[in-house]
Enzyme design. Structure first.
Site, PDB file in Angstrom:
ATOM      1  N   TYR A  17      25.286  47.513  50.004  1.00 59.57           N
ATOM      2  CA  TYR A  17      24.569  46.575  49.136  1.00 59.57           C
ATOM      3  C   TYR A  17      24.322  47.212  47.766  1.00 59.57           C
ATOM      4  O   TYR A  17      24.565  46.596  46.733  1.00 59.57           O
ATOM      5  CB  TYR A  17      23.245  46.170  49.789  1.00 59.57           C
ATOM      6  CG  TYR A  17      22.488  45.116  49.031  1.00 59.57           C
ATOM      7  CD1 TYR A  17      22.688  43.772  49.295  1.00 59.57           C
ATOM      8  CD2 TYR A  17      21.573  45.456  48.049  1.00 59.57           C
ATOM      9  CE1 TYR A  17      21.998  42.784  48.596  1.00 59.57           C
ATOM     10  CE2 TYR A  17      20.878  44.489  47.342  1.00 59.57           C
ATOM     11  CZ  TYR A  17      21.097  43.152  47.626  1.00 59.57           C
ATOM     12  OH  TYR A  17      20.404  42.190  46.926  1.00 59.57           O
ATOM     13  N   HIS A  21      26.028  46.152  44.005  1.00 58.03           N
ATOM     14  CA  HIS A  21      25.191  45.792  42.853  1.00 58.03           C
ATOM     15  C   HIS A  21      25.376  46.758  41.681  1.00 58.03           C
ATOM     16  O   HIS A  21      25.217  46.361  40.536  1.00 58.03           O
ATOM     17  CB  HIS A  21      23.729  45.667  43.267  1.00 58.03           C
ATOM     18  CG  HIS A  21      23.444  44.348  43.922  1.00 58.03           C
ATOM     19  ND1 HIS A  21      23.807  44.094  45.229  1.00 58.03           N
ATOM     20  CD2 HIS A  21      22.900  43.219  43.440  1.00 58.03           C
ATOM     21  CE1 HIS A  21      23.469  42.851  45.518  1.00 58.03           C
ATOM     22  NE2 HIS A  21      22.923  42.297  44.454  1.00 58.03           N
ATOM     23  N   TYR A  40      15.737  41.649  36.037  1.00 57.48           N
ATOM     24  CA  TYR A  40      15.972  41.403  37.460  1.00 57.48           C
ATOM     25  C   TYR A  40      15.988  42.736  38.198  1.00 57.48           C
ATOM     26  O   TYR A  40      16.758  43.628  37.853  1.00 57.48           O
ATOM     27  CB  TYR A  40      17.309  40.689  37.599  1.00 57.48           C
ATOM     28  CG  TYR A  40      17.616  40.030  38.919  1.00 57.48           C
ATOM     29  CD1 TYR A  40      16.748  40.059  40.001  1.00 57.48           C
ATOM     30  CD2 TYR A  40      18.815  39.368  39.080  1.00 57.48           C
ATOM     31  CE1 TYR A  40      17.061  39.428  41.188  1.00 57.48           C
ATOM     32  CE2 TYR A  40      19.150  38.725  40.262  1.00 57.48           C
ATOM     33  CZ  TYR A  40      18.268  38.761  41.315  1.00 57.48           C
ATOM     34  OH  TYR A  40      18.594  38.138  42.490  1.00 57.48           O
ATOM     35  N   TRP A  75      30.123  35.094  44.580  1.00 54.06           N
ATOM     36  CA  TRP A  75      29.266  36.244  44.894  1.00 54.06           C
ATOM     37  C   TRP A  75      28.656  36.083  46.287  1.00 54.06           C
ATOM     38  O   TRP A  75      28.617  37.026  47.060  1.00 54.06           O
ATOM     39  CB  TRP A  75      28.179  36.393  43.829  1.00 54.06           C
ATOM     40  CG  TRP A  75      27.298  37.575  44.062  1.00 54.06           C
ATOM     41  CD1 TRP A  75      26.034  37.573  44.587  1.00 54.06           C
ATOM     42  CD2 TRP A  75      27.602  38.952  43.810  1.00 54.06           C
ATOM     43  NE1 TRP A  75      25.549  38.849  44.673  1.00 54.06           N
ATOM     44  CE2 TRP A  75      26.489  39.715  44.190  1.00 54.06           C
ATOM     45  CE3 TRP A  75      28.713  39.603  43.289  1.00 54.06           C
ATOM     46  CZ2 TRP A  75      26.447  41.099  44.079  1.00 54.06           C
ATOM     47  CZ3 TRP A  75      28.673  40.985  43.168  1.00 54.06           C
ATOM     48  CH2 TRP A  75      27.550  41.710  43.558  1.00 54.06           C
ATOM     49  N   TRP A  76      28.188  34.875  46.595  1.00 53.99           N
ATOM     50  CA  TRP A  76      27.632  34.644  47.936  1.00 53.99           C
ATOM     51  C   TRP A  76      28.678  34.939  49.012  1.00 53.99           C
ATOM     52  O   TRP A  76      28.364  35.582  50.017  1.00 53.99           O
ATOM     53  CB  TRP A  76      27.151  33.210  48.081  1.00 53.99           C
ATOM     54  CG  TRP A  76      25.880  32.878  47.357  1.00 53.99           C
ATOM     55  CD1 TRP A  76      25.024  33.744  46.733  1.00 53.99           C
ATOM     56  CD2 TRP A  76      25.326  31.579  47.185  1.00 53.99           C
ATOM     57  NE1 TRP A  76      23.973  33.050  46.178  1.00 53.99           N
ATOM     58  CE2 TRP A  76      24.130  31.719  46.452  1.00 53.99           C
ATOM     59  CE3 TRP A  76      25.731  30.307  47.580  1.00 53.99           C
ATOM     60  CZ2 TRP A  76      23.333  30.640  46.107  1.00 53.99           C
ATOM     61  CZ3 TRP A  76      24.936  29.228  47.236  1.00 53.99           C
ATOM     62  CH2 TRP A  76      23.752  29.394  46.515  1.00 53.99           C
TER      63      TRP A  76
END
Length: 103
Positions: A17, A21, A40, A75-76
């Site tokens: 993960y 990112h 963010y 992206w999902w």
């Protein structure tokens, strides 16, 4: 306006993960900014594998429109194998109620 929400990783996916990112696609950055998102941050609770996300947005309606963009859906799809998702592959995300803020 600020948003806080939580999501959940699958066991053993913390490093992946983080890696994904670190290599966030420029098109995703553009989409986030185009839909009023800035500042963010995502944090991990290592004990529960719960992700806590914080983002500043300009307008909730405009922000929500970002979910229907092609790059967001891509992206999902890309992230679905490492975290809990809904049937449409969107992350299972639970909004958190703001209780305190200090400038």
């Amino acid at each position: 306006m600020v948003k806080g929400f939580k999501m959940k990783l699958y066991p053993g996916q913390e490093a992946e993960y983080e890696r994904r990112h670190r290599e966030l696609w420029p098109e995703m950055v553009e989409m986030i900014h185009a839909h009023g998102g800035k500042n963010y941050s995502i944090f991990l609770d290592r004990e529960t594998l719960t992700l806590f996300a914080y983002i500043e947005i300009e307008d909730e309606e405009v922000w929500n429109q970002g979910a229907d963009t092609a790059i967001n859906r891509k992206w999902w799809d890309f992230m679905a194998d490492i975290m809990e998702t809904n049937p449409d592959k969107s992350p299972v995300a639970v909004d958190l109620k703001p209780l305190f803020h200090l400038d």
